[in-house]
Design a protein around this motif. Sequence first.
Motif, mmCIF file in Angstrom:
data_model
loop_
_atom_site.group_PDB
_atom_site.id
_atom_site.type_symbol
_atom_site.label_atom_id
_atom_site.label_comp_id
_atom_site.label_asym_id
_atom_site.label_seq_id
_atom_site.Cartn_x
_atom_site.Cartn_y
_atom_site.Cartn_z
ATOM 1 N N ARG A 23 -4.068 5.957 0.196
ATOM 2 C CA ARG A 23 -4.673 7.528 -0.295
ATOM 3 C C ARG A 23 -4.999 8.159 -1.249
ATOM 4 O O ARG A 23 -5.001 9.787 -1.722
ATOM 5 N N ARG A 24 -4.155 7.229 -2.377
ATOM 6 C CA ARG A 24 -4.406 8.669 -4.241
ATOM 7 C C ARG A 24 -3.287 9.785 -3.742
ATOM 8 O O ARG A 24 -3.742 10.215 -4.015
ATOM 9 N N ARG A 25 -1.585 9.509 -2.974
ATOM 10 C CA ARG A 25 -1.335 10.643 -2.498
ATOM 11 C C ARG A 25 0.422 10.116 -2.417
ATOM 12 O O ARG A 25 0.867 9.400 -2.327
ATOM 13 N N GLN A 77 3.311 4.914 -9.388
ATOM 14 C CA GLN A 77 3.605 3.278 -9.052
ATOM 15 C C GLN A 77 3.280 1.869 -9.247
ATOM 16 O O GLN A 77 4.921 1.125 -8.573
ATOM 17 N N LEU A 94 4.591 7.114 -1.832
ATOM 18 C CA LEU A 94 3.743 7.199 -2.611
ATOM 19 C C LEU A 94 2.867 5.828 -1.978
ATOM 20 O O LEU A 94 2.341 4.896 -1.358
ATOM 21 N N ASP A 95 1.490 6.856 -1.940
ATOM 22 C CA ASP A 95 0.291 5.711 -0.718
ATOM 23 C C ASP A 95 -0.438 5.897 -1.766
ATOM 24 O O ASP A 95 -1.355 6.326 -2.095
ATOM 25 N N VAL A 96 -0.838 4.611 -1.591
ATOM 26 C CA VAL A 96 -1.508 3.675 -3.007
ATOM 27 C C VAL A 96 -3.153 3.646 -2.313
ATOM 28 O O VAL A 96 -4.094 4.285 -3.620
ATOM 29 N N ASN A 106 -4.647 10.817 -12.847
ATOM 30 C CA ASN A 106 -4.684 8.964 -12.522
ATOM 31 C C ASN A 106 -3.780 8.616 -13.290
ATOM 32 O O ASN A 106 -2.911 7.851 -12.771
ATOM 33 N N GLU A 117 0.957 -1.210 0.220
ATOM 34 C CA GLU A 117 -0.043 -0.422 -0.001
ATOM 35 C C GLU A 117 0.812 1.138 -0.097
ATOM 36 O O GLU A 117 0.189 1.649 0.047
ATOM 37 N N HIS A 118 2.258 1.147 0.118
ATOM 38 C CA HIS A 118 3.136 2.598 0.069
ATOM 39 C C HIS A 118 4.355 2.182 -0.418
ATOM 40 O O HIS A 118 4.784 0.874 0.297
ATOM 41 N N PHE A 122 0.021 8.621 -11.671
ATOM 42 C CA PHE A 122 -0.341 8.172 -10.057
ATOM 43 C C PHE A 122 -0.170 6.983 -10.792
ATOM 44 O O PHE A 122 1.085 6.214 -10.435
ATOM 45 N N ALA A 123 -0.917 6.065 -11.802
ATOM 46 C CA ALA A 123 -0.404 4.692 -12.689
ATOM 47 C C ALA A 123 1.203 4.121 -12.845
ATOM 48 O O ALA A 123 1.556 3.425 -12.776
#
Length: 223
Positions: free
Chosen positions: A137-139, A158, A133-135, A151, A124-125, A154-155
């Motif tokens: 919280r999308r942060r 990640q 990157l916090d998956v 989006n 998750e992180h 972010f992808a």
Amino acid sequence: MRILVVEDEVKAADYLRKGLGESGYMVEVAHTGIDGQFLAQESDFDLIILDVMLPGIDGWQLLQIIRRKSQVPVLFLTARDAVEDRVKGLELGADDYLVKPFSYAELLARVRTLLRRGAPREVEHFKVADLQLDVLRRRVVRGAERIVLTNKEFALLQFLMERSGEALSRTQIASQVWQMNFDSDTNVVDVAIRRLRVKVDDPFSIKLIHTVRGVGYTLAVPE
């Protein structure tokens, strides 16, 4: 459910493919450690059945590579029956260890048991240097600064952070982030990387996104 079998004995691999296929599983086979590594990193599997004695890289090494990025269940299936071998396999992160020759009924029971445990919780992180990157919280934060991404950005970030330190081809990136086959005439990956660099790298002295000449890109702390 998808199972990867990494087995250099062709007859044994075909036997497993046929048996597991008839039991309702989708099975892919690799006959070398290198091919097994490629498939394990390129695709998502629910279980990996792994031999120890493999050409290229052996099963011990392959398991260590897999465990750097994934907690997918791994079942060692090998002729090495010494107690120290079983202990080594489990200590390296294998979930089960079955010695050849084996009963298919027992193998199937162990496979079902491992799969019933359910998929492991996804990471998750992610953190590389001062980039976080916090998956859930999308942060995204670098240092003390919040970074706002689309989006797709972010992808993309990640994916780069999940594979931190690896040289990723444009084909890999396009397939993972855009679910598309890469066309050499399409510069969607290069454009997206350029936009991501503007937000993630340009305001900071240490650059994390690097071009790998002739390959693609990587996200890593510079040496």
